[in-house]
Design a protein around this motif. Structure first.
Motif, PDB file in Angstrom:
ATOM      1  N   GLY A  58       0.793  -1.223   0.000  1.00  0.00           N
ATOM      2  CA  GLY A  58       0.000   0.000   0.000  1.00  0.00           C
ATOM      3  C   GLY A  58       0.822   1.267   0.000  1.00  0.00           C
ATOM      4  O   GLY A  58       0.322   2.342  -0.357  1.00  0.00           O
ATOM      5  N   ARG A  59       2.095   1.172   0.387  1.00  0.00           N
ATOM      6  CA  ARG A  59       2.943   2.374   0.415  1.00  0.00           C
ATOM      7  C   ARG A  59       3.501   2.732  -0.957  1.00  0.00           C
ATOM      8  O   ARG A  59       4.112   3.779  -1.117  1.00  0.00           O
ATOM      9  CB  ARG A  59       4.109   2.164   1.388  1.00  0.00           C
ATOM     10  CG  ARG A  59       3.688   1.980   2.843  1.00  0.00           C
ATOM     11  CD  ARG A  59       4.895   2.035   3.761  1.00  0.00           C
ATOM     12  NE  ARG A  59       4.554   1.692   5.123  1.00  0.00           N
ATOM     13  CZ  ARG A  59       4.775   0.508   5.692  1.00  0.00           C
ATOM     14  NH1 ARG A  59       5.360  -0.436   4.976  1.00  0.00           N
ATOM     15  NH2 ARG A  59       4.430   0.272   6.936  1.00  0.00           N
TER      16      ARG A  59
ATOM     17  N   ILE B  70      -0.170  -0.054  -6.415  1.00  0.00           N
ATOM     18  CA  ILE B  70      -1.608   0.206  -6.394  1.00  0.00           C
ATOM     19  C   ILE B  70      -2.110   0.440  -7.813  1.00  0.00           C
ATOM     20  O   ILE B  70      -3.182  -0.055  -8.208  1.00  0.00           O
ATOM     21  CB  ILE B  70      -1.924   1.424  -5.505  1.00  0.00           C
ATOM     22  CG1 ILE B  70      -1.546   1.141  -4.045  1.00  0.00           C
ATOM     23  CG2 ILE B  70      -3.397   1.790  -5.607  1.00  0.00           C
ATOM     24  CD1 ILE B  70      -2.331   0.029  -3.405  1.00  0.00           C
ATOM     25  N   SER B  71      -1.344   1.187  -8.605  1.00  0.00           N
ATOM     26  CA  SER B  71      -1.757   1.473  -9.980  1.00  0.00           C
ATOM     27  C   SER B  71      -1.820   0.190 -10.816  1.00  0.00           C
ATOM     28  O   SER B  71      -2.617   0.090 -11.752  1.00  0.00           O
ATOM     29  CB  SER B  71      -0.809   2.481 -10.629  1.00  0.00           C
ATOM     30  OG  SER B  71       0.512   1.963 -10.715  1.00  0.00           O
ATOM     31  N   PHE B  72      -0.987  -0.788 -10.492  1.00  0.00           N
ATOM     32  CA  PHE B  72      -1.019  -2.071 -11.199  1.00  0.00           C
ATOM     33  C   PHE B  72      -2.342  -2.788 -10.959  1.00  0.00           C
ATOM     34  O   PHE B  72      -2.992  -3.263 -11.895  1.00  0.00           O
ATOM     35  CB  PHE B  72       0.155  -2.929 -10.736  1.00  0.00           C
ATOM     36  CG  PHE B  72       0.129  -4.344 -11.241  1.00  0.00           C
ATOM     37  CD1 PHE B  72       0.174  -4.610 -12.600  1.00  0.00           C
ATOM     38  CD2 PHE B  72       0.054  -5.419 -10.363  1.00  0.00           C
ATOM     39  CE1 PHE B  72       0.141  -5.923 -13.082  1.00  0.00           C
ATOM     40  CE2 PHE B  72       0.028  -6.719 -10.819  1.00  0.00           C
ATOM     41  CZ  PHE B  72       0.073  -6.955 -12.187  1.00  0.00           C
TER      42      PHE B  72
ATOM     43  N   LEU C  29      -9.496  -2.038 -14.154  1.00  0.00           N
ATOM     44  CA  LEU C  29     -10.097  -1.230 -15.217  1.00  0.00           C
ATOM     45  C   LEU C  29     -10.106  -1.969 -16.549  1.00  0.00           C
ATOM     46  O   LEU C  29     -11.085  -1.902 -17.309  1.00  0.00           O
ATOM     47  CB  LEU C  29      -9.342   0.099 -15.355  1.00  0.00           C
ATOM     48  CG  LEU C  29      -9.483   1.084 -14.187  1.00  0.00           C
ATOM     49  CD1 LEU C  29      -8.616   2.307 -14.422  1.00  0.00           C
ATOM     50  CD2 LEU C  29     -10.941   1.495 -14.013  1.00  0.00           C
ATOM     51  N   ILE C  30      -9.021  -2.669 -16.855  1.00  0.00           N
ATOM     52  CA  ILE C  30      -8.932  -3.385 -18.134  1.00  0.00           C
ATOM     53  C   ILE C  30     -10.002  -4.473 -18.208  1.00  0.00           C
ATOM     54  O   ILE C  30     -10.733  -4.584 -19.200  1.00  0.00           O
ATOM     55  CB  ILE C  30      -7.526  -3.998 -18.317  1.00  0.00           C
ATOM     56  CG1 ILE C  30      -6.493  -2.889 -18.553  1.00  0.00           C
ATOM     57  CG2 ILE C  30      -7.509  -4.978 -19.492  1.00  0.00           C
ATOM     58  CD1 ILE C  30      -5.064  -3.383 -18.543  1.00  0.00           C
TER      59      ILE C  30
ATOM     60  N   PHE D  30       5.694  -7.838 -20.088  1.00  0.00           N
ATOM     61  CA  PHE D  30       5.209  -6.494 -20.411  1.00  0.00           C
ATOM     62  C   PHE D  30       4.984  -5.689 -19.139  1.00  0.00           C
ATOM     63  O   PHE D  30       5.494  -4.566 -18.994  1.00  0.00           O
ATOM     64  CB  PHE D  30       3.914  -6.594 -21.222  1.00  0.00           C
ATOM     65  CG  PHE D  30       3.238  -5.277 -21.451  1.00  0.00           C
ATOM     66  CD1 PHE D  30       3.717  -4.398 -22.408  1.00  0.00           C
ATOM     67  CD2 PHE D  30       2.116  -4.923 -20.711  1.00  0.00           C
ATOM     68  CE1 PHE D  30       3.089  -3.179 -22.615  1.00  0.00           C
ATOM     69  CE2 PHE D  30       1.488  -3.713 -20.915  1.00  0.00           C
ATOM     70  CZ  PHE D  30       1.976  -2.836 -21.874  1.00  0.00           C
ATOM     71  N   PHE D  31       4.218  -6.243 -18.195  1.00  0.00           N
ATOM     72  CA  PHE D  31       3.933  -5.525 -16.953  1.00  0.00           C
ATOM     73  C   PHE D  31       5.199  -5.362 -16.102  1.00  0.00           C
ATOM     74  O   PHE D  31       5.328  -4.390 -15.358  1.00  0.00           O
ATOM     75  CB  PHE D  31       2.855  -6.260 -16.155  1.00  0.00           C
ATOM     76  CG  PHE D  31       1.461  -6.053 -16.682  1.00  0.00           C
ATOM     77  CD1 PHE D  31       0.851  -4.821 -16.604  1.00  0.00           C
ATOM     78  CD2 PHE D  31       0.761  -7.096 -17.269  1.00  0.00           C
ATOM     79  CE1 PHE D  31      -0.429  -4.615 -17.089  1.00  0.00           C
ATOM     80  CE2 PHE D  31      -0.519  -6.911 -17.765  1.00  0.00           C
ATOM     81  CZ  PHE D  31      -1.107  -5.662 -17.677  1.00  0.00           C
ATOM     82  N   GLU D  32       6.102  -6.316 -16.215  1.00  0.00           N
ATOM     83  CA  GLU D  32       7.364  -6.226 -15.470  1.00  0.00           C
ATOM     84  C   GLU D  32       8.151  -4.995 -15.905  1.00  0.00           C
ATOM     85  O   GLU D  32       8.722  -4.279 -15.074  1.00  0.00           O
ATOM     86  CB  GLU D  32       8.181  -7.492 -15.700  1.00  0.00           C
ATOM     87  CG  GLU D  32       9.459  -7.566 -14.874  1.00  0.00           C
ATOM     88  CD  GLU D  32      10.168  -8.894 -15.047  1.00  0.00           C
ATOM     89  OE1 GLU D  32      11.063  -9.196 -14.245  1.00  0.00           O
ATOM     90  OE2 GLU D  32       9.817  -9.629 -16.002  1.00  0.00           O
TER      91      GLU D  32
END
Length: 533
Positions: A143-144, A149-151, A157-158, A293-295
């Motif tokens: 959480g910090r 969090i955006s991930f 959302l996707i 990709f996400f990495e």
């Protein structure tokens, strides 16, 4: 007469009428008036007085199209549609589906539409709030970091956007969307618990909008659980393939099992859904490139990357084995000890192994100055002052960081290189220095590693394993008592100096680590039976 004529048809119509009129006066025989009319070439005097208006025509078509009924059949007022236990046939299904659409349409046209929209927003906001509460309560470290969090938010959302598109246009079934890919992606960077929580939140959110919500939530929830049970926390491409196969079987078994319970008939089974499930399973295989990709996008460190860099055939590790073979063997032993310990107390075993294998790569610059590499050579430290010897030893930290960055090692692995000695002093040379200069207590800073101290339990375990493995080589006798005393002394010294204060490791964890180190070292250095000659 016809309402509209072309120039040609108008000419024929005019000539025909005039000829008939002339014949009515002349009777049978020659028709001089008819010949006279032909010689006039009346076609030259005919001009269109009506033109085609495309816009007006299109509007007229649209109006007529709207009047076409899209429904089929008729339900009388008071007519029974279906009762509990009735089998839903094709006509009944059409009636129920029509009723659903009509109800939704009437709700949308009424003032209650905004209340319905508000209800959807409240439900969605509450589910997202539950996700954040879980993260900030049970995963405070996650959480910090805004990037983490955006991930999670990006995945939510996707998947929600894809579901909304499928539901809005109804081009294909919602079961084509591989919701089980969410726990695969999250589990590659974090752990199975948070992966399952995020997956459940997404499935519940979409299930609230999806038709037959119970079936949707049940199937996708079970598929996500299947993924986590199969993959655990170890990434493997073969496991991804078999996991996709198990997901297809899970979907199929639950879907057709539910169908048999409700319909009690084989003939009504819709085989096309099995095709949807197969495509869903194939789409799960895209998780392999998506992990990379996400990495790269979010700067994560996946299990796939850790497995790759932990291969001892990697160029840097092969260079370490050739340049400093003693250091390489020491690193492998540290990796084995630390990996076993972190498996018992909980942590990232792949990260620990990778960090342990690379923690001493800085020794490649001056391998002969480290005792594990001093085979059949004189100790070069005998010719140096203690401060200079300590400087060479300490420099392997900074040299290791430089080499690691040159070979593009992940920051999490570099942290092992930087922190595995904390900011403790090089005690061997410091004690020798104090023997020569007993009154010089101000020179301690020259003998201290730059730090920082370990900040994770993984680095803390490698620090302990590094010191224990190195010290075990200097024992004069390998008895359970000597090994026990050695492990206790090293761990106690680190605790007293506060080297483990910044790491998220408990005293209970440390006790388990000590116990395991003692057992493993006794197995390594066990006494052998003396066989008679």
């Amino acid at each position: 007469p016809r309402d509209y004529y072309t120039t040609k048809s108008a000419y024929r119509y005019l000539i025909g009428k005039l000829t008939a009129w002339a014949r009515s006066f002349q009777g049978n025989g020659t028709y001089p008036l008819e010949n006279f009319l032909k010689e006039l070439h009346l076609e030259n005097y005919l001009k269109p007085n009506t033109t085609y208006d495309a816009i007006s025509s299109e509007n007229a078509i649209q109006e007529l199209t709207k009047k076409i009924s899209l429904t089929e059949g008729l339900v009388q007022r008071g007519e029974r549609i279906i009762l509990t236990g009735d089998i839903v046939n094709e006509r009944t299904y059409l009636i129920l589906n029509s009723l659903k659409k009509e109800s939704e349409l009437r709700l949308g046209k009424s003032g209650n539409y905004y209340l319905i929209l508000l209800g959807h927003l409240i439900f969605s906001a509450f589910m997202v709030m539950l996700l954040f509460l879980y993260i900030f309560h049970y995963r405070k470290e996650t959480g910090r970091h805004d990037i983490r969090i955006s991930f999670f938010v990006s995945l939510l959302l996707i998947m929600s956007a894809l579901s909304a598109f499928f539901l809005r246009y109804q081009v294909v079934s919602l079961y084509l969307i591989p919701f089980a890919i969410v726990p695969i992606l999250i589990n590659s960077f974090y752990d199975s618990r948070i992966a399952f929580v995020v997956h459940v939140i997404i499935v519940l959110l979409v299930g609230f909008w999806a038709p037959n919500s119970f079936e949707f939530v049940m199937l996708n929830g079970a598929a996500g659980l299947t993924v986590l049970l199969r993959l655990s926390n170890q990434f493997n491409r073969n496991r991804i393939f078999f996991t996709a196969l198990l997901v297809v079987l899970t979907y199929s078994i639950l879907f057709y099992g539910k169908h048999l319970i409700q319909e009690a008939a084989w003939k009504t089974i819709d085989v096309k859904y099995f095709g949807y499930f197969v495509v869903n399973g194939l789409l799960l295989l895209t998780s392999i490139p998506l992990i990379y990709f996400f990495e790269k996008i979010f700067g994560f460190l996946s299990d796939a990357t850790l497995l790759e860099i932990s291969d001892t055939n990697q160029p840097l590790l092969k260079k370490l084995a050739e340049t400093a073979p003693g250091t390489f063997h020491h690193s492998v032993q540290v990796a084995n000890l630390a990996e076993e310990a972190i498996r018992h107390i909980g942590g990232n075993t792949l990260l620990v192994r990778a960090g342990a294998l690379y923690h001493d790569i800085g020794k490649m610059k001056n391998p002969q100055y480290f005792i594990e590499n001093q085979v059949n050579i004189n100790n070069p430290h005998d010719q140096l002052e203690e401060i200079n010897s300590a400087k060479i030893i300490i420099e392997h930290i900074e040299e290791g960081v430089v080499i690691a960055k040159k070979y593009n090692l992940p920051p999490a692995v570099i942290d092992f290189i930087r922190s595995h000695h904390g900011n403790s002093p090089v005690m061997h040379f410091y004690k020798l220095f104090l023997k020569k200069y007993p009154n010089d207590q101000s020179s301690l800073s020259y003998f201290k590693y730059p730090g920082p101290r370990p900040r994770t339990k993984e680095v803390a375990v490698v620090m302990l394993a590094d010191s224990v493995e190195a010290a075990s080589r200097s024992l004069k006798s390998y008895t359970p008592q000597s090994i026990n005393n050695m492990v206790e002394a090293i761990v106690t010294a680190y605790l007293e100096k506060g080297q483990l204060n910044d790491a998220n490791i408990t005293l209970k964890d440390i006790e388990q680590v000590k116990k395991l180190f003692k057992e493993r070292l006794q197995n390594i250095y066990h006494l052998r039976i003396s066989y008679p000659e």
